[in-house]
Design an enzyme around this catalytic site. Structure first.
Site, short mmCIF file in Angstrom:
data_model
loop_
_atom_site.label_atom_id
_atom_site.label_comp_id
_atom_site.label_asym_id
_atom_site.label_seq_id
_atom_site.Cartn_x
_atom_site.Cartn_y
_atom_site.Cartn_z
N HIS A 111 39.04 23.97 45.59
CA HIS A 111 38.44 25.07 46.29
C HIS A 111 38.79 24.82 47.83
O HIS A 111 39.06 25.79 48.61
CB HIS A 111 37.01 25.09 45.96
CG HIS A 111 36.51 25.64 44.97
ND1 HIS A 111 37.58 26.53 44.19
CD2 HIS A 111 35.64 25.95 43.99
CE1 HIS A 111 37.01 26.83 42.78
NE2 HIS A 111 35.70 26.66 43.00
N ASP A 137 37.10 21.97 42.02
CA ASP A 137 36.26 22.34 43.12
C ASP A 137 36.79 21.80 44.22
O ASP A 137 37.99 21.41 44.50
CB ASP A 137 34.61 22.08 42.76
CG ASP A 137 33.67 22.93 43.45
OD1 ASP A 137 34.06 23.22 44.68
OD2 ASP A 137 32.95 23.52 42.81
#
Length: 552
Positions: free
Chosen positions: A328, A294
């Site tokens: 991300h 992430d």
């Protein structure tokens, strides 16, 4: 005793006061991050019965060693060579947990070893499983060495079928666990699946207690390292990997140093952030490497009302000389930034294969002000999404859609400004070089609260698409050099105000320089345009006035 060179950091203090750079307005004074100092006494975990055979559960031995070291006034607790299986470890003040080069500290996959505790999840008070490593209300603590800390996160995490190969998916199913109704998501247990069906499971509300969440306990994944309200912290040298959720979560901490860390999670690890610095002040993150599932390096300060009520911004942060591989976002602020963020410097970092490079995200309901952010000398390569992104319509989905997915079109409506309205303003970004991205620059504010006062200077971008500026004001782009596959248009401005672009150039011929949209667009100026080959220079749509644009 541990070799003297392993304790070379003892008693050293670091003054992080560096020179100023040219910014919008006066740049704040850079912070001084206070450093740890430990007695040289060493406590050996083997003296408390620890065994590094990968089978013996060392929870009691390691925690006893830490408690004894603390009781004696502090020092070093040494994790030597070996595979040390353990349950949750609780840090104590004045203790440095030193993980040797050939040591692996492996946390058990037995969920029964992790009790439900009062914690925090994505910016709100929540019941969670106890973190593998935790500390609360401590001072002068450290985790150092060159060893490995492994959270055994695969035992906890749900996994989407779309993120695995066919053979990987088959192997995962054969390992046990359960699937959701669509047979698209694997969960490690029925309790984990049940938790996924609840809205904010574990959220602490008046009258709730730990026993109310036993049925979904498996779903309440812990962050690997959770430090709450601690002062003077050093994390240095170790590899921290395979977390059930976020790897590193300092919350309401002060004088925090992260140096020379390797932080790893599988690329598909849901909520597998690298570090989330939440409501902290005086922070230094340097010479670290992240490759996670992430966001890589992320700034937070609480979610919605809980964050606003806490009222603690993350402030006075220096981030430098770091590398982020898969994530991300490389450097990220938000989306839980309701307590605000300010006075942050990001310098000399490289983002290799991150979904988005510089990622600033929020949404209505958050509130909070993010301001005085200074970024320079950033390299990016192979960015699937945007190189630089400001988005006030964050929808909590993956930044780059997977195969078969589509991003929903945002429905734009102007709402009243309240305490729930977030704000991004006063960013200075300099010297950014991008080789490969889907879009170069994307700014999207709210009609009632534009993104404000953003200066981007000396940027070289090779990307599929150019620049979008939406509901933004006071935007200055200086010396922007683009190489794009699509240029119809190269620049898109919707309801932009006071947009000044100086020294724009393109490597490729441009089909259309700029498309201006929206009746609120005003005072858009392009100067020093070095684009010579234009089929069509400008276009006005959606009631935009031609008087809004000046090209010199």
């Amino acid at each position: 005793m541990i070799k003297k060179d392993l304790l070379s950091f003892l008693g050293i203090s670091l003054l992080c006061v560096l020179g100023n750079s040219k910014t919008l307005g006066q740049e704040p004074v850079r912070p001084t991050i206070q450093q740890v100092s430990f007695p040289k006494d060493t406590t050996h975990i083997a003296s408390f019965g620890a065994k590094g055979d990968g089978q013996f559960l060392n929870t009691e031995a390691i925690n006893s060693a830490i408690a004894e070291c603390n009781k004696k006034g502090g020092g070093v607790v040494h994790i030597p060579a070996g595979l040390w299986l353990t349950g949750p470890i609780e840090l104590k003040s004045n203790v440095n947990l030193h993980v040797g080069r050939d040591a692996v500290l492996l946390f058990t996959s037995d969920f029964n070893e992790y009790k439900l505790v009062e914690s925090n999840w994505e910016g709100e008070p929540s019941w969670r499983n106890q973190s593998p490593i935790s500390g609360r209300n401590l001072e002068n603590i450290g985790i150092t060495g060159k060893g490995i800390i492994d959270g055994n996160g695969a035992a906890w995490r749900m996994v989407k079928k779309s993120k695995l190969t066919e053979s990987q998916w088959k192997k995962l199913i054969e390992s046990g666990g359960v699937l959701d109704e669509k047979q698209e998501i694997w969960y490690p247990s029925i309790g984990s699946l049940k938790g996924s069906k609840q809205k904010k499971p574990g959220l602490m509300k008046p009258g709730t207690q730990a026993s109310d969440f036993q049925e979904v306990k498996d779903f309440l994944r812990p962050n690997l390292l959770q430090l709450t309200n601690c002062k003077k912290i050093l994390l240095e040298g170790v590899t921290i990997q395979n977390s059930p959720a976020w790897n590193l979560h300092p919350l309401m901490c002060e004088d925090l140093t992260l140096r020379d860390l390797l932080v790893l999670n599988p690329w598909y690890a849901q909520n597998g952030d690298g570090v989330d610095v939440e409501s902290c002040r005086n922070v230094l993150i340097e010479d670290c490497t992240f490759d996670v599932g992430d966001d890589g390096i992320c700034i937070k300060s609480g979610r919605d009302k809980a964050g606003r009520d806490r009222g603690m911004p993350t402030e006075n942060v220096i981030i430098r000389n770091n590398i982020v591989y898969h994530a991300h976002g490389g450097f990220v602020i938000g989306s839980e930034m309701s307590g605000g963020a300010r006075n942050i410097w990001v310098e000399d970092c490289s983002f290799i294969g991150t979904d988005i490079g510089l990622r600033f995200k929020t949404t209505r309901g958050r509130g909070g002000v993010v301001e005085n952010i200074f970024i320079k000398n950033i390299n990016m390569f192979d960015i699937p999404g945007e190189a630089i992104l400001f988005d006030m319509y964050y929808m909590a989905v993956d930044p780059v859609p997977l195969a078969g997915e589509k991003k929903e079109t945002v429905k734009v409506v102007k709402l009243p400004v309240t305490e729930e309205t977030p704000s991004f303003k006063n960013f200075t970004i300099e010297n950014v070089h991008v080789h490969g991205a889907d879009k170069g620059i994307f700014l999207r504010g709210l009609p009632e609260m534009n993104i404000q006062n953003i200066s981007i200077t000396n940027v070289n971008i090779q990307a599929k698409k150019g620049i979008d500026i939406i509901e933004s004001s006071g935007i200055t782009l200086n010396k922007i050099r683009l190489k794009t596959e699509e240029s119809n248009p190269l620049l898109y401005v919707h309801n932009g105000k006071d947009i000044h672009i100086n020294g724009l150039s393109s490597v490729n011929p441009v089909e259309k320089l700029i498309q201006v949209s929206g009746e609120e667009s005003v005072n858009i100026k392009i100067q020093g345009n070095e684009i010579k080959q234009l089929n069509k220079q400008k276009e006005f749509i959606n009631n935009a006035s031609e008087s809004a644009l000046t090209i010199q």
